[in-house]
Write a protein that holds these residues in place. Structure first.
Motif, short mmCIF file in Angstrom:
data_model
loop_
_atom_site.label_atom_id
_atom_site.label_comp_id
_atom_site.label_asym_id
_atom_site.label_seq_id
_atom_site.Cartn_x
_atom_site.Cartn_y
_atom_site.Cartn_z
N UNK A 109 0.83 -1.21 0.00
CA UNK A 109 0.00 0.00 0.00
C UNK A 109 0.86 1.26 0.00
N UNK A 110 2.00 1.21 0.67
CA UNK A 110 2.90 2.36 0.70
C UNK A 110 3.45 2.65 -0.69
N UNK A 111 3.81 1.59 -1.43
CA UNK A 111 4.30 1.78 -2.81
C UNK A 111 3.19 2.29 -3.72
N UNK A 112 1.99 1.77 -3.54
CA UNK A 112 0.86 2.22 -4.35
C UNK A 112 0.55 3.70 -4.07
N UNK A 113 0.67 4.09 -2.82
CA UNK A 113 0.46 5.50 -2.46
C UNK A 113 1.55 6.38 -3.09
N UNK A 114 2.79 5.88 -3.09
CA UNK A 114 3.89 6.62 -3.71
C UNK A 114 3.65 6.77 -5.21
N UNK A 115 3.11 5.71 -5.83
CA UNK A 115 2.78 5.76 -7.26
C UNK A 115 1.71 6.80 -7.53
N UNK A 116 0.69 6.81 -6.67
CA UNK A 116 -0.40 7.79 -6.82
C UNK A 116 0.13 9.21 -6.65
N UNK A 117 1.01 9.41 -5.66
CA UNK A 117 1.60 10.74 -5.44
C UNK A 117 2.44 11.19 -6.64
N UNK A 118 3.20 10.22 -7.20
CA UNK A 118 4.01 10.53 -8.38
C UNK A 118 3.11 10.97 -9.54
N UNK A 119 2.00 10.24 -9.72
CA UNK A 119 1.05 10.57 -10.80
C UNK A 119 0.44 11.96 -10.57
N UNK A 120 0.02 12.23 -9.33
CA UNK A 120 -0.59 13.53 -9.02
C UNK A 120 0.40 14.68 -9.23
N UNK A 121 1.65 14.49 -8.82
CA UNK A 121 2.67 15.53 -9.01
C UNK A 121 2.93 15.77 -10.50
N UNK A 122 2.95 14.69 -11.26
CA UNK A 122 3.15 14.82 -12.71
C UNK A 122 2.01 15.62 -13.33
N UNK A 123 0.78 15.32 -12.91
CA UNK A 123 -0.39 16.03 -13.45
C UNK A 123 -0.33 17.52 -13.10
N UNK A 124 0.05 17.83 -11.87
CA UNK A 124 0.15 19.24 -11.45
C UNK A 124 1.25 19.96 -12.23
N UNK A 125 2.38 19.28 -12.39
CA UNK A 125 3.50 19.87 -13.11
C UNK A 125 3.11 20.18 -14.56
N UNK A 126 2.46 19.23 -15.22
CA UNK A 126 2.05 19.42 -16.61
C UNK A 126 0.97 20.49 -16.74
N UNK A 127 0.06 20.51 -15.76
CA UNK A 127 -0.99 21.54 -15.77
C UNK A 127 -0.37 22.93 -15.61
N UNK A 128 0.65 23.05 -14.77
CA UNK A 128 1.34 24.34 -14.61
C UNK A 128 2.03 24.77 -15.89
#
Length: 198
Positions: A109-128
């Motif tokens: 679950x910790x790795x899955x959460x890290x994956x989700x965080x990575x995805x969210x950060x990527x989305x925010x970065x691209x949106x910016x």
């Protein structure tokens, strides 16, 4: 005496009648139209330019388009890089799960959460990046409009046209009124490409 009095009354009645009818004629004249359509002669002195042609031939627009194309290429490259990072992380988690690499559900679950965080950060970065590009594009459009409007004022100070119009799709103007080439030549003669700051 009676004849003189009657004559005076007759003259007075005639004067009143004439002055009254004169007033009516003046009122009637004011109500009539001053100018008929047949006698109208147009005096407007207008010219037009083709906006698409100006945008495709004005060096400033070409430079701005190059900047935006480079910005868009950068965004697309960053998007591919972020997608590759997320996919790599996801494949790593899947491979670890297949090989019984997770000793506890908590570590999975910790790795899955890290994956989700990575995805969210990527989305925010691209949106910016997209937002910055949209702001820059709006600024560039305003720069073009300001440049064109400023030049038209200068251009018309020597020409004294009543109007200079941008031709739109479906509009018809006599081709003899087209000043697109003059506008493009004038804009390009004034344009100095900005050098990048070091």
């Amino acid at each position: 005496m009676k004849k003189i009095t009657l004559a005076v009354f007759a003259v007075a009645a005639m004067l009143v009648s004439c002055s009254g009818s004169g007033t009516e004629n003046k009122t009637a004249e004011v109500k009539q139209p001053v100018m008929s359509g047949d006698s109208f002669e147009p005096t407007t002195n207008i010219r037009y330019y083709n906006l698409d042609s100006v945008m495709s031939q004005y060096t400033l627009c070409k430079d701005l388009n190059e900047i935006m194309a480079a910005k868009q290429n950068h965004i697309e490259a960053e998007q591919r890089a972020k997608e590759a990072e997320v996919q790599s992380k996801q494949k790593s988690i899947e491979a670890k799960a297949r090989n019984n690499g997770y000793l506890t559900e908590q570590s999975y679950n910790a790795d899955m959460q890290a994956l989700q965080n990575m995805y969210n950060q990527a989305q925010r970065y691209l949106a910016n990046l997209q937002q910055e590009a949209a702001i820059e594009n709006a600024n560039q459009q305003q720069q073009f409009v300001d440049s064109l409007n400023n030049y038209l004022v200068i251009y018309n100070s020597g020409k004294h046209y009543d109007a200079i119009l941008a031709k739109s799709l479906g509009d018809y103007f006599n081709p003899a009124l087209d000043i697109t080439a003059e506008i493009v030549a004038g804009l390009n003669s004034r344009y100095v490409k900005a050098t990048p700051a070091e």
